[in-house]
Scaffold this active site. Structure first.
Site, PDB file in Angstrom:
ATOM      1  N   ARG A  93       0.818  -1.203   0.000  1.00 55.49           N
ATOM      2  CA  ARG A  93       0.000   0.000   0.000  1.00 55.49           C
ATOM      3  C   ARG A  93       0.861   1.265   0.000  1.00 55.49           C
ATOM      4  O   ARG A  93       0.321   2.373  -0.054  1.00 55.49           O
ATOM      5  CB  ARG A  93      -0.857   0.021   1.256  1.00 55.49           C
ATOM      6  CG  ARG A  93      -2.343  -0.243   1.009  1.00 55.49           C
ATOM      7  CD  ARG A  93      -3.020  -0.113   2.360  1.00 55.49           C
ATOM      8  NE  ARG A  93      -4.442  -0.003   2.329  1.00 55.49           N
ATOM      9  CZ  ARG A  93      -5.289  -1.041   2.321  1.00 55.49           C
ATOM     10  NH1 ARG A  93      -4.844  -2.263   2.230  1.00 55.49           N
ATOM     11  NH2 ARG A  93      -6.594  -0.823   2.370  1.00 55.49           N
ATOM     12  N   ARG A 132     -22.058  -1.938   2.270  1.00 59.06           N
ATOM     13  CA  ARG A 132     -21.478  -3.124   2.909  1.00 59.06           C
ATOM     14  C   ARG A 132     -21.691  -3.065   4.423  1.00 59.06           C
ATOM     15  O   ARG A 132     -22.027  -4.063   5.054  1.00 59.06           O
ATOM     16  CB  ARG A 132     -19.976  -3.198   2.582  1.00 59.06           C
ATOM     17  CG  ARG A 132     -19.262  -4.408   3.166  1.00 59.06           C
ATOM     18  CD  ARG A 132     -17.888  -4.602   2.559  1.00 59.06           C
ATOM     19  NE  ARG A 132     -16.949  -3.544   2.932  1.00 59.06           N
ATOM     20  CZ  ARG A 132     -15.724  -3.424   2.436  1.00 59.06           C
ATOM     21  NH1 ARG A 132     -15.292  -4.289   1.535  1.00 59.06           N
ATOM     22  NH2 ARG A 132     -14.933  -2.451   2.814  1.00 59.06           N
ATOM     23  N   ARG A 144     -17.753  -3.678   9.803  1.00 55.98           N
ATOM     24  CA  ARG A 144     -16.390  -3.191  10.019  1.00 55.98           C
ATOM     25  C   ARG A 144     -16.476  -1.786  10.574  1.00 55.98           C
ATOM     26  O   ARG A 144     -17.238  -0.962  10.081  1.00 55.98           O
ATOM     27  CB  ARG A 144     -15.638  -3.166   8.675  1.00 55.98           C
ATOM     28  CG  ARG A 144     -15.054  -4.498   8.300  1.00 55.98           C
ATOM     29  CD  ARG A 144     -14.437  -4.477   6.923  1.00 55.98           C
ATOM     30  NE  ARG A 144     -13.504  -3.377   6.689  1.00 55.98           N
ATOM     31  CZ  ARG A 144     -12.767  -3.261   5.607  1.00 55.98           C
ATOM     32  NH1 ARG A 144     -12.834  -4.181   4.661  1.00 55.98           N
ATOM     33  NH2 ARG A 144     -11.949  -2.248   5.460  1.00 55.98           N
ATOM     34  N   ARG A 155     -10.177   6.833   4.060  1.00 54.04           N
ATOM     35  CA  ARG A 155      -9.416   5.756   3.431  1.00 54.04           C
ATOM     36  C   ARG A 155      -9.137   6.069   1.967  1.00 54.04           C
ATOM     37  O   ARG A 155      -8.061   5.753   1.444  1.00 54.04           O
ATOM     38  CB  ARG A 155     -10.188   4.436   3.547  1.00 54.04           C
ATOM     39  CG  ARG A 155     -10.022   3.796   4.928  1.00 54.04           C
ATOM     40  CD  ARG A 155     -11.204   2.951   5.337  1.00 54.04           C
ATOM     41  NE  ARG A 155     -11.462   1.830   4.465  1.00 54.04           N
ATOM     42  CZ  ARG A 155     -12.631   1.192   4.374  1.00 54.04           C
ATOM     43  NH1 ARG A 155     -13.648   1.569   5.106  1.00 54.04           N
ATOM     44  NH2 ARG A 155     -12.776   0.187   3.555  1.00 54.04           N
TER      45      ARG A 155
HETATM   46  P1  ADP Z   1     -10.133  -1.597   2.169  1.00 56.70           P
HETATM   47  O1  ADP Z   1     -11.547  -2.068   1.999  1.00 56.70           O
HETATM   48  O2  ADP Z   1     -10.037  -0.218   2.697  1.00 56.70           O
HETATM   49  O3  ADP Z   1      -9.286  -1.863   0.980  1.00 56.70           O
HETATM   50  P2  ADP Z   1      -8.553  -3.464   3.819  1.00 56.70           P
HETATM   51  O4  ADP Z   1      -9.315  -4.569   4.444  1.00 56.70           O
HETATM   52  O5  ADP Z   1      -7.603  -3.799   2.732  1.00 56.70           O
HETATM   53  O6  ADP Z   1      -9.621  -2.390   3.410  1.00 56.70           O
HETATM   54  O7  ADP Z   1      -7.733  -2.670   4.955  1.00 56.70           O
HETATM   55  C1  ADP Z   1      -8.338  -2.156   6.097  1.00 56.70           C
HETATM   56  C2  ADP Z   1      -7.355  -1.358   6.933  1.00 56.70           C
HETATM   57  O8  ADP Z   1      -6.261  -2.195   7.346  1.00 56.70           O
HETATM   58  C3  ADP Z   1      -6.684  -0.180   6.235  1.00 56.70           C
HETATM   59  O9  ADP Z   1      -7.486   0.983   6.251  1.00 56.70           O
HETATM   60  C4  ADP Z   1      -5.384  -0.039   7.057  1.00 56.70           C
HETATM   61  O10 ADP Z   1      -5.627   0.594   8.283  1.00 56.70           O
HETATM   62  C5  ADP Z   1      -5.019  -1.487   7.360  1.00 56.70           C
HETATM   63  N1  ADP Z   1      -4.117  -2.060   6.336  1.00 56.70           N
HETATM   64  C6  ADP Z   1      -4.407  -3.113   5.519  1.00 56.70           C
HETATM   65  N2  ADP Z   1      -3.386  -3.384   4.705  1.00 56.70           N
HETATM   66  C7  ADP Z   1      -2.413  -2.475   4.990  1.00 56.70           C
HETATM   67  C8  ADP Z   1      -1.121  -2.216   4.478  1.00 56.70           C
HETATM   68  N3  ADP Z   1      -0.603  -2.949   3.463  1.00 56.70           N
HETATM   69  N4  ADP Z   1      -0.407  -1.188   5.016  1.00 56.70           N
HETATM   70  C9  ADP Z   1      -0.894  -0.456   6.008  1.00 56.70           C
HETATM   71  N5  ADP Z   1      -2.111  -0.633   6.540  1.00 56.70           N
HETATM   72  C10 ADP Z   1      -2.876  -1.626   6.038  1.00 56.70           C
END
Ligand code: ADP
Length: 197
Positions: A93, A132, A144, A155
């Site tokens: 990310r 969702r 969530r 986000r």
């Molecule tokens: P989204 O639906 O926002 O894509 P994710 O389930 O991938 O959600 O991620 C949810 C949260 O988990 C993010 O907003 C962040 O706080 C954390 N997170 C997930 N993956 C990473 C990553 N690779 N680096 C930093 N934070 C992460």
């Protein structure tokens, strides 16, 4: 036969683009392991581990968890995997995470195979995320904590600032494949399959 070959797919796209759903199916049908960092972190939060307690406020605020934590998690998941057949959903990310992943993959002799980028307009994304959250409540599940409009917008902003640079990173390595993420799940899946090497 093809199951023996390394394959590394990285799903890129904004929050709510449908990466998780599509990655799940591609993993099932392609004999790959899906590594979703969001799921891994939420699982830690649910189990109340030390890591979970540390990251909960960060997740709830829609911010990114520090790179070193994510990189260590991924290093653990990949350790000893042979062959390396994975789909990353939500990782990398940041550019620092992408560089660390490249180094890990080089050690494992498993280069990136493809990077589909799911493209969906901002307003559709917010609608999907808020929906969702509503669906979870309607079906008696706990939504969530970050599936509210306010945190979803945060986000999105974090995605624009910290994750979008990866489009150039992977574009420059000619792994990137643009995929229109608007349509039914089957339509989007077919488009993704059409970009796979
Ligand atoms: P989204 O639906 O926002 O894509 P994710 O389930 O991938 O959600 O991620 C949810 C949260 O988990 C993010 O907003 C962040 O706080 C954390 N997170 C997930 N993956 C990473 C990553 N690779 N680096 C930093 N934070 C992460």
């Amino acid at each position: 036969m093809t199951q023996r070959k390394n394959k590394v797919v990285i799903f890129l796209g904004p929050p709510g683009a449908g990466k998780g759903t599509q990655a799940e199916r591609l993993a099932r049908e392609g004999g790959l392991t899906k590594i979703s960092t969001g799921d891994i972190l939420r699982d830690h939060v649910a189990r109340g581990t030390e890591l979970g307690r540390r990251v909960k406020p960060i997740l709830d605020a829609g911010q990114l968890v520090p790179d070193d934590i994510l990189i260590a998690l991924i290093r653990d998941r990949l350790a000893g995997m042979e062959p390396v057949r994975v789909i990353f959903d939500g990782f990398p990310r940041t550019t620092a995470q992408a560089e660390a992943l490249d180094m890990l993959l080089e050690e494992l002799g498993a280069p990136v195979s493809a990077v589909p980028l799911l493209e969906v307009p901002d307003e559709v994304l917010i609608e999907r995320i808020v929906e969702r959250g509503r669906q979870a409540v309607a079906s008696g599940q706990t939504p969530r904590a970050d599936d509210t409009e306010e945190v979803a917008r945060k986000r999105q902003q974090v995605y624009r600032e910290q994750t979008q640079p990866l489009i150039d990173y992977y574009g420059g390595r000619s792994h990137l494949r643009h995929v229109d993420g608007v349509g039914t799940m089957d339509e989007v899946y077919a488009r993704i399959m059409g970009t796979m090497p």
